[in-house]
Structures are given as C-alpha cells and as structure tokens.
Enzyme design. Structure first.
Site, PDB file in Angstrom:
ATOM      1  N   GLU A 195       1.107 -47.015   6.931  1.00  0.00           N
ATOM      2  CA  GLU A 195       1.597 -45.694   7.352  1.00  0.00           C
ATOM      3  C   GLU A 195       1.542 -45.497   8.863  1.00  0.00           C
ATOM      4  O   GLU A 195       2.458 -44.922   9.460  1.00  0.00           O
ATOM      5  CB  GLU A 195       0.814 -44.571   6.653  1.00  0.00           C
ATOM      6  CG  GLU A 195       1.123 -44.414   5.173  1.00  0.00           C
ATOM      7  CD  GLU A 195       0.332 -45.366   4.299  1.00  0.00           C
ATOM      8  OE1 GLU A 195      -0.545 -46.084   4.826  1.00  0.00           O
ATOM      9  OE2 GLU A 195       0.579 -45.401   3.077  1.00  0.00           O
ATOM     10  N   HIS A 227      -3.884 -37.418  -3.888  1.00  0.00           N
ATOM     11  CA  HIS A 227      -2.421 -37.466  -3.991  1.00  0.00           C
ATOM     12  C   HIS A 227      -1.833 -36.088  -4.271  1.00  0.00           C
ATOM     13  O   HIS A 227      -0.733 -35.988  -4.798  1.00  0.00           O
ATOM     14  CB  HIS A 227      -1.985 -38.403  -5.127  1.00  0.00           C
ATOM     15  CG  HIS A 227      -2.251 -39.858  -4.883  1.00  0.00           C
ATOM     16  ND1 HIS A 227      -3.502 -40.393  -4.917  1.00  0.00           N
ATOM     17  CD2 HIS A 227      -1.404 -40.884  -4.604  1.00  0.00           C
ATOM     18  CE1 HIS A 227      -3.429 -41.698  -4.670  1.00  0.00           C
ATOM     19  NE2 HIS A 227      -2.181 -42.021  -4.471  1.00  0.00           N
TER      20      HIS A 227
END
Lengths: 283, 62, 330
Positions: free
Chosen positions: C63, C132
């Site tokens: 990321e 998440h």
C-alpha cells in the site's frame, strides 16, 4: 562503455562541486550567526555523489532527494539565489518560505523535492518512473536516498514495484555510514548494501562515492539501461558526512579520510563532543 | 581529475573563486527577499480547482 | 424529466472510471487485484480487458509503495487513481497520504500539485471485523491539503469521482462496501458535481438530519417512518466532508430548529463533532429549539458477531428513536 569526460565536463564538475561546498559553508555560517533557523543537514564531504550522478542525466529527467538535499538541488541545476532565499525563509525562495531545507524543490529542472521523511522519496521516484513509462518518454528518475532509509518499508516497496514493472528509475544510495547514530555496518548484515539489489532481481553496484568520475560512470550505465527500457538499477555510493550530521561517537572509516577532491578537510570541530550549535544544526 | 590531467590546479582555483562569487550573490539575493505572508500561505494549501466549491463552503457564493 | 437507468454503486464507479480513462490518457488505475480478479468488491470487474493492463494495473500488496507511486505519477503529469482494497489499509500508506500527497503542493510553494484520487471502501456490515470495517474519515479530514468525499449513492459515486479526477489536489473517496451491490436509479449522463457542495436529500420542517455515507440511506428510510408518525425530517448529505458545505447545513438548522447528526464512525473526535461545533459557532445556534444531538458508532473496534456489529453502528430504528425524542421532548 562510458566515455571519459572532456575537459569542459571536468570544469563543469569542479564548478558544481565548489558551488555545493561553498553553499553549504555559507549555510553553516548563516546558521551559526542566527540568520537561518530550523534544521539544516549539510552535505559537506558528499558533493561527488550528486555531482557525478546528475552528469548522467538529461533535460526532463527527474530526481527525488532527501533531507540532506542541498547538493542534489544544486547539481540538478537549481538557482543558488532562490535556494539560499528558501533557506532564509523568504518569499523569493523556491518554496516561498514554506518548505525550507528539508523540502526544497525545483520542479522546473526535474527536482521533485527533498523529503523530510526518511524513505519518503523512494515510492515517489517509482511513480515518476511509471509516469515516464506511461507517457512514452525516455526520461529516467534518479532516486537519491541515504543508507538510513534501507531499513524503511518504503525502500522495499519502491524497489519491488520498480523491478516488477521494469521502471526507468536509478536508485542511488548515499551510504554515508550512519543512519543518524546507527552505523550501517551494524544495521545491515550484508557486505555491501548493493548486495540487496539481487533480492529484487536488479543490478546492484557499490562505488567510491568520493570519486566523482566513478559515480558518473556507474550512474551513466544505470541511466542508459533504464532509458533502454531494461528497468531499474541500484547504486551504492560510499561517502561520508563531514559536518551537519551527528558526529558524536563516529569512528573513522575507510572513506572518512578522503575528501571528494575539493580541499583538505577542516578538522571536526565538534568531533567527540556536542556543542549547542551543532546539536541544533543536526538532529 | 588532477591525476588524469583533466583539469589543472589553476582551473580548480578559478572555479573556486567563481563559485565563491556566486554564493555571495546568492546570499545577497536571499537576504534581500521579502518575508512571506500568512495570506499567501493560506491561499497556497490547495491548488486552484475547476470543480472546487470552497467559495460555496465559505458562504461567499450563494 | 431526464431518462434514468438502474445500476449498482460499483457499476457506476466502474463506468465513471471507464469514461474518464477513455476521455483522458493521463488517467489510470492501480491497486491490489484490480486486474483479472476484478477488485476485491468487483468494482473493476472486466475493465482491464477493455483498457489493458497498463491502465488497470495490478500491484503487489504494497500500500505504501502504491500510494507513493501514485504521488510520483501525479507530480509528473499523470492522473492516477489508487485503489486501496479496504480503507483500513490506508494505515499502511499513511506517510504517502499525509506527509507527501497532502503537503507537497504547499511545501514546494505551489511549484507542483498532486492530482491523485484515492478510492477506498470503508464501513462495517460484512462481518470482516475490526481491521476491515472502520470509518476513518475524520483522520483524513483533519489534514490540510486533502479533500475527503463520501458518496452515498451510485450517482454521487460516479459524479464525485469524475469531479475528483478534475481536481488538481489529492482527493480521498471513501466508498461504502455495503453499497457496492445495491441498485440505484441513475441518470443517463452523470451530472456535474462540485467538491464541497452538499445535497438536500429530502425536505422537511421539524428537524434536520445530517448523515454521511450509508447513514444517508438509513436516515432517508427513517424519515419515511417518521413521516408516518407525523414528523417531517429534512435529510442532508454533505457528500464531501472536506471541504464542507456548512452553509447548507446552517440554513436547514435555522429552518427546522432541531438537528440530529448521524455517522457510522465512533462519536469521539468524529466528523459530526466538527459539524456540531460549526453549528454552535454560527448564528444558526440561536435558532435551535433543542440541543444538538449526535448519533454515532459506539466507541469500540468493530466486532465480528453480527449482533454486536449491528449494535455498534446507527441503524434505521436508532435514527427514528433519536429523531422522535428530539422532536417530542423539545
């Protein structure tokens, strides 16, 4: 095969190296007189790396730089007045007094900026390389970074992406032997940091970073390879920071003894002790 | 470069003198610069945008 | 009356990306599994077949690297869209978002800008638990230099994405993962949107409900139920939380005299605290007939158990209950 420099190139090399050295000495002087503030990381002793590396570049090529970035800026062609004005926090500086030493940039010459975050410039360099590739130009991004950033996740992620996509990026690691106070020999259990390039499947090479011609030759090979679309390379340039860095506790290393050829080094005024000025000048 | 006779001692000294003059001029240029303003700083956080409604958000535009 | 069609939130985003990439060669997308896999939530689906792997770029699971590559590409003439698979993973990319993208234009004195669009799904409701399911918008809205968008339906998801791609600044679009598969009526042509312009979703007179993302939908459902009970609720969707269309909210509050602020994120230091403060500091405060009320997520990580997960964030019944109390008690 990289050609031997011409006499004109030799003069250009001298000019750049002197300008970096004297710029840094002026900064040190202005800082000491209280005319500059904040944080200044000087690159005295490391002039040969940006000078040699930027000789391999052409117009449109980019660089990303580090917190120790005055030399990169000058070698890439920045105006000395606007650079000095920025460090003096003036509106006529490159960043209008908003960036200062750690954020100096000259986007017109392809200098995408110094970076206050260790390792911050590496993924950005990969992105500039990706942009060059997607835009179909043959430009290369040269990514200056210090040995200290080799421990950052950003270093690994940038090299991963650059190698996966064969991006036109040349990673130039200025190994000045210390990440702040941490000796890189202690931090990294490899003979040379460039050995790590093999882990990304890209060429890695270690050169004497105080030999401007050796730097130029190695970077030129890497730049040519990147321009041909063959992907990134990693070059480790062994150098040493003479001043403007944490000097306490440093042991003399093989590359310490050599100046990049400008003059005999001045003795380390703060070697072995901290005085208030040096503590402020280099965190 | 001296070793391989690419440059001479005289050239080394000449470049040093020229660079010293450049740096002197740079310091003069820098010290003579204006101090930046808060107004310009606050106007420089975002790049001007064609799809920006900041003026609406500020209540400047109805 | 313009013609409409039915499409999901995910389809609208995909069509907007396709439209942008067809019109502008500088636009490309990169992210984890956006190619042949079609994206973790199927947003990209078959885009790579139409646009090729140069424009729809699969990345490694990096990321920070992807975000930085987006910053570098944006700095040098491209218009990248970076997809972060779950907004929680923005934590992995934080340096590039906060220290680099947000600040570069400022730090270099305006010499360059970073026209980077970041898309990331946030919110709970899928049983994916604490790593998440977060709603982290307040973190990013707190950083000068970033714009933060939270589209609550398919039209906004497309229109705001197209607006973000025209903006020279880094724009974070927090999509909601529960909305991806929902169908909406969408105009034939996505309307032009401005960043920083909110929307009155439903007009009303008794109270104002300001809501973001999926809570806009829940607030609208609640407003239907409230109407049956004789309470007229005005629902406002700020659409972009930075910049914020505060004047729209203030005008509504002045009109109704009551305000309920609804977000999925935890209450403490949340975006709605900023809205509450904005109202309290304005002349509209004098028009209030009741204290400002916030209805937010519980101050907890999102849990795994479906019962606990539902209980952790405002549901329709919670909004009805709070709105009713606000009107009946004051």
């Amino acid at each position: 095969m990289v050609e031997t420099p011409t006499a004109a190139e030799g003069l250009a090399i001298l000019r750049t190296m002197w300008r970096i050295r004297l710029f840094e000495e002026a900064v040190e002087d202005l800082y000491g007189r209280g005319m500059m503030h904040g944080t200044m990381h000087l690159s005295i002793g490391e002039e040969a790396v940006p000078t040699g590396a930027c000789l391999a570049l052409k117009d449109g090529d980019q660089i990303t730089s580090t917190h120790r970035g005055h030399g990169h800026c000058i070698a890439k062609g920045a105006d000395l007045g606007r650079s000095m004005a920025e460090l003096l926090a003036k509106d006529n500086g490159y960043c209008r007094g908003r960036g200062g030493s750690m954020h100096i940039a000259d986007v017109a010459t392809g200098n995408l900026g110094a970076n206050g975050i260790v390792g911050g410039g590496l993924p950005i360099a990969a992105g500039a390389g990706l942009s060059n590739k997607l835009r179909g130009v043959d430009n290369v991004c040269l990514c200056f970074h210090g040995d200290g950033s080799v421990g950052e996740g950003a270093w690994h992620e940038a090299l991963t992406l650059a190698s996966m996509w064969d991006l036109p990026v040349v990673f130039v690691c200025e190994n000045n032997q210390y990440g702040m106070s941490m000796p890189s020999k202690k931090a990294f259990k490899v003979e040379n940091i460039s050995d790590k390039a093999a882990g990304f499947g890209i060429p890695g090479e270690t050169v004497d970073g105080n030999d401007v011609l050796a730097v130029r030759e190695a970077v030129q090979r890497a730049v040519d390879r990147a321009r041909r679309g063959e992907g990134p390379s990693f070059i480790e340039a062994l150098t040493y920071r003479w001043r403007g860095a944490l000097e306490v506790g440093q042991e003399p290393l093989p590359h310490q003894g050599r100046d990049p050829g400008l003059a005999r080094p001045r003795p380390h005024r703060a070697m072995g002790r901290r005085d208030a000025r040096h503590r402020a000048c280099h965190p | 470069m001296l070793d391989i006779e690419l440059v001479t001692h005289e050239q080394l000294d000449a470049e040093q003198a020229a660079a010293r003059q450049d740096i002197r001029e740079a310091v003069v240029f820098g010290t003579k610069g204006e101090d930046p303003t808060v107004e310009a700083m606050m106007a420089g956080i975002y790049a001007p945008s064609p799809v920006d409604a900041f003026d609406i958000a500020k209540g400047i535009v109805a | 009356m313009t013609a409409t069609r039915t499409m999901t939130y995910a389809e609208a985003i995909r069509e907007a990306m396709f439209q942008a990439m067809t019109a502008d060669p500088r636009v490309f997308l990169m992210g984890e599994d956006v190619g042949i896999y079609g994206g973790a939530f199927g947003v990209t689906n078959d885009l790579y077949e139409k646009l090729g792997t140069d424009r729809i770029r699969d990345t490694t699971i990096s990321e920070l690297g992807i975000m930085g590559a987006g910053v570098g590409a944006a700095l040098t003439g491209m218009r990248p869209i970076v997809e972060i698979q779950f907004s929680d993973f923005l934590c992995q990319a934080m340096d590039q978002v906060v220290n680099q993208a947000a600040k570069l234009h400022f730090m270099v004195g305006g010499q360059a800008s970073v026209p980077l669009v970041i898309r990331a799904p946030g919110g709970s409701g899928t049983g994916a638990a604490a790593q998440h399911s977060q709603s982290l918008e307040a973190w990013f809205a707190h950083v000068p230099g970033l714009k933060v968008v939270m589209p609550s339906d398919a039209t906004d998801a497309a229109s705001l994405l197209l607006a973000a791609l025209e903006d020279p600044n880094p724009v974070l679009i927090l999509e909601h993962k529960l909305l991806y598969k929902q169908s909406f009526e969408v105009p034939e042509v996505f309307p032009k949107a401005l960043l920083g312009q909110g929307r009155i979703v439903r007009e009303g007179t008794d109270l104002t409900i300001v809501a973001t993302s999926i809570e806009v939908q829940r607030a609208s459902e609640a407003a239907e139920l409230l109407a049956a009970d004789g309470i007229s609720a005005e629902v406002i969707d700020p659409r972009t939380i930075k910049p914020l269309d505060l004047p729209l909210i203030l005008a509504s509050v002045s009109k109704t005299g009551r305000v309920l602020l609804v977000q999925e994120a935890v209450k403490f230091n949340g975006f709605m605290s900023e809205v509450a403060a904005g109202i309290a500091e304005s002349p509209a405060f004098g028009d209030l007939q009741a204290p400002i009320r916030r209805l937010c997520g519980l101050d907890t990580p999102i849990p795994y158990s479906p019962q606990l997960e539902r209980a952790s964030v405002p549901q329709v019944a919670d909004i009805v209950r709070e709105a009713t109390a606000l009107v009946k008690e004051w």
